[in-house]
Design an enzyme around this catalytic site. Structure first.
Site, PDB file in Angstrom:
ATOM      1  N   TYR A 201       0.864  -1.175   0.000  1.00 33.87           N
ATOM      2  CA  TYR A 201       0.000   0.000   0.000  1.00 33.87           C
ATOM      3  C   TYR A 201       0.900   1.223   0.000  1.00 33.87           C
ATOM      4  O   TYR A 201       1.647   1.449   0.961  1.00 33.87           O
ATOM      5  CB  TYR A 201      -0.883   0.019   1.245  1.00 33.87           C
ATOM      6  CG  TYR A 201      -2.049  -0.939   1.231  1.00 33.87           C
ATOM      7  CD1 TYR A 201      -3.345  -0.486   0.977  1.00 33.87           C
ATOM      8  CD2 TYR A 201      -1.869  -2.299   1.476  1.00 33.87           C
ATOM      9  CE1 TYR A 201      -4.421  -1.352   0.979  1.00 33.87           C
ATOM     10  CE2 TYR A 201      -2.940  -3.184   1.476  1.00 33.87           C
ATOM     11  CZ  TYR A 201      -4.216  -2.699   1.225  1.00 33.87           C
ATOM     12  OH  TYR A 201      -5.288  -3.567   1.211  1.00 33.87           O
ATOM     13  N   PRO A 292     -12.653  -0.375  -1.598  1.00 34.83           N
ATOM     14  CA  PRO A 292     -11.874  -1.611  -1.518  1.00 34.83           C
ATOM     15  C   PRO A 292     -10.575  -1.501  -0.731  1.00 34.83           C
ATOM     16  O   PRO A 292      -9.910  -2.518  -0.521  1.00 34.83           O
ATOM     17  CB  PRO A 292     -11.583  -1.922  -2.996  1.00 34.83           C
ATOM     18  CG  PRO A 292     -11.609  -0.599  -3.668  1.00 34.83           C
ATOM     19  CD  PRO A 292     -12.660   0.199  -2.954  1.00 34.83           C
ATOM     20  N   LYS A 296     -12.769  -5.310   2.555  1.00 37.50           N
ATOM     21  CA  LYS A 296     -13.860  -5.764   3.416  1.00 37.50           C
ATOM     22  C   LYS A 296     -15.122  -6.194   2.685  1.00 37.50           C
ATOM     23  O   LYS A 296     -15.991  -6.844   3.280  1.00 37.50           O
ATOM     24  CB  LYS A 296     -14.231  -4.633   4.404  1.00 37.50           C
ATOM     25  CG  LYS A 296     -13.182  -4.404   5.464  1.00 37.50           C
ATOM     26  CD  LYS A 296     -13.150  -5.534   6.457  1.00 37.50           C
ATOM     27  CE  LYS A 296     -11.844  -5.627   7.181  1.00 37.50           C
ATOM     28  NZ  LYS A 296     -10.920  -6.641   6.680  1.00 37.50           N
ATOM     29  N   TYR A 382      -7.859  -5.542   9.641  1.00 34.83           N
ATOM     30  CA  TYR A 382      -7.595  -6.015   8.285  1.00 34.83           C
ATOM     31  C   TYR A 382      -7.827  -7.522   8.183  1.00 34.83           C
ATOM     32  O   TYR A 382      -8.394  -8.007   7.203  1.00 34.83           O
ATOM     33  CB  TYR A 382      -6.157  -5.673   7.898  1.00 34.83           C
ATOM     34  CG  TYR A 382      -5.859  -5.771   6.421  1.00 34.83           C
ATOM     35  CD1 TYR A 382      -5.953  -4.651   5.602  1.00 34.83           C
ATOM     36  CD2 TYR A 382      -5.480  -6.975   5.841  1.00 34.83           C
ATOM     37  CE1 TYR A 382      -5.673  -4.727   4.247  1.00 34.83           C
ATOM     38  CE2 TYR A 382      -5.199  -7.073   4.487  1.00 34.83           C
ATOM     39  CZ  TYR A 382      -5.309  -5.939   3.697  1.00 34.83           C
ATOM     40  OH  TYR A 382      -5.031  -6.024   2.346  1.00 34.83           O
TER      41      TYR A 382
END
Length: 389
Positions: A201, A292, A296, A382
């Site tokens: 990320y 997104p 989830k 997460y």
């Protein structure tokens, strides 16, 4: 036609609900307005929480997942000059799996058509009726053009954001909440081995980027773009240049390859409450949408139908209404927790606003990377919080 639970929509929520009910001796019929080929080809989420994986395995549809899915013990968080690994196993004792939603759907459809209850594709004119009584029905036209009536004891609306189920629920009252984000994701599938062992990320002054994967030879990557962008304006070279810039890190190089699919996904949060009207129950995207970034969407759908299956078994087998009466509140508690986490992840990584906002984002990222407490909070959310049953 007669069944105990009529299920509208053959996405992962509807198919898994049918499977869970079948294992408990409850009859179902699943109705889908698209073809099998269309449903199986839809590219969606690819990250499965530990609870989702366990549920699929327990339901007898996890064999291929266990062979081909990619378990991941963490993720990398990146901002210019820094790439930090979060070890989920150390932080919270859980992990996630990479296994595309389309593959989950293929596994569920194969099981349904092999030994499961009826699954009808290419239906049309679907209308739930008399949902406030004990004998609801679904009117529809089958693939041959013949009008049909499906008599039920209960109906599950798992037909997505644009389906027919939610309007029936909201017509009796209720409320919706929505947040439209000022950015979108340009996503690609590429025939190239992933450039990282785990997801990356990345925050960058030019916008967010995400490095993911579908298999050891197929990469899935995303690039933050303006929602007004047109996919035809993005050549493969332009996409790879943008990704290489945003993932840039000394001593590391992004591997490129042939792009096989690309699309632009607008981002929003949406919640509708309640998730029930009489004998009609909503689950999955029919009731809620999340961006997104927090991975989830599919996992929330699995949590919904796990709760709903238990509630419907209690209602239809034992004639007890306690779990169906509490279903909406219990499901929505998890929905709002996941909606907050998805909003938080989205707000932390996506470039918007001025330089003041950028410094706040970087401050939050440094906090997560430098604090075990902050890192554990991200890891717990997460990988998926325990299901309140």
């Amino acid at each position: 036609m007669r069944t105990q639970v009529g299920i509208i929509g053959a996405g992962p929520a509807g198919l898994l609900l049918s499977r869970l009910l079948q294992l408990q001796g409850i009859d179902t019929v699943v109705l889908e307005n698209r073809s099998r080929e269309y449903v199986e080809a839809r590219i969606r989420a690819g990250i499965l929480e530990q609870h989702t994986v366990s549920t699929l395995i327990d339901a007898g549809v996890g064999d291929r997942l266990q062979r081909e899915g990619l378990p991941h013990d963490g993720v990398h968080l990146q901002y210019p000059g820094t790439r930090h690994h979060l070890d989920f196993a150390e932080l919270c004792g859980r992990k996630v799996w990479l296994y595309g939603q389309s593959e989950v759907v293929k596994d569920l459809i194969a099981a349904q058509l092999d030994d499961g209850p009826p699954l009808l594709f290419d239906v049309s004119d679907v209308v739930p009726e008399d949902v406030d009584g004990d004998s609801p029905r679904i009117r529809f036209t089958d693939a041959d053009g013949t009008p049909q009536v499906l008599e039920c004891d209960a109906i599950a609306g798992t037909d997505g954001f644009h389906g027919v189920s939610r309007p029936v629920v909201t017509a009796a009252g209720g409320r919706t909440w929505e947040r439209t984000y000022p950015y979108a994701w340009l996503g690609i599938l590429a025939d190239v081995a992933p450039s990282s062992d785990e997801l990356v990320y990345a925050w960058h002054p030019e916008g967010f980027a995400l490095l993911s994967m579908r298999s050891p030879s197929v990469s899935r990557l995303y690039l933050q773009v303006d929602p007004t962008e047109k996919i035809e304006d993005w050549s493969d070279d332009r996409i790879w240049d943008g990704l290489s810039t945003r993932f840039a890190l000394d001593g590391w190089e992004l591997q490129t390859g042939p792009v096989t699919e690309k699309s632009i996904l607008p981002m929003r949060s949406f919640v509708s409450a309640p998730m029930r009207r009489g004998r009609l129950f909503l689950a999955g995207d029919a009731a809620h949408i999340v961006p997104p970034t927090g991975a989830k969407g599919l996992n929330l759908a699995v949590a919904d139908v796990t709760l709903l299956a238990e509630a419907l078994v209690r209602l239809l087998a034992d004639e007890r209404t306690d779990l169906v009466d509490s279903y909406s509140d219990r499901a929505l508690a998890r929905v709002w927790r996941c909606t907050h986490f998805s909003w938080w992840m989205t707000s932390m990584f996506h470039r918007s606003g001025d330089d003041f906002d950028a410094e706040l984002q970087l401050s939050q990222l440094r906090r997560v990377c430098g604090s075990e407490t902050a890192a554990r909070e991200l890891a717990e959310n997460y990988t998926g919080l325990p299901l309140d049953r």
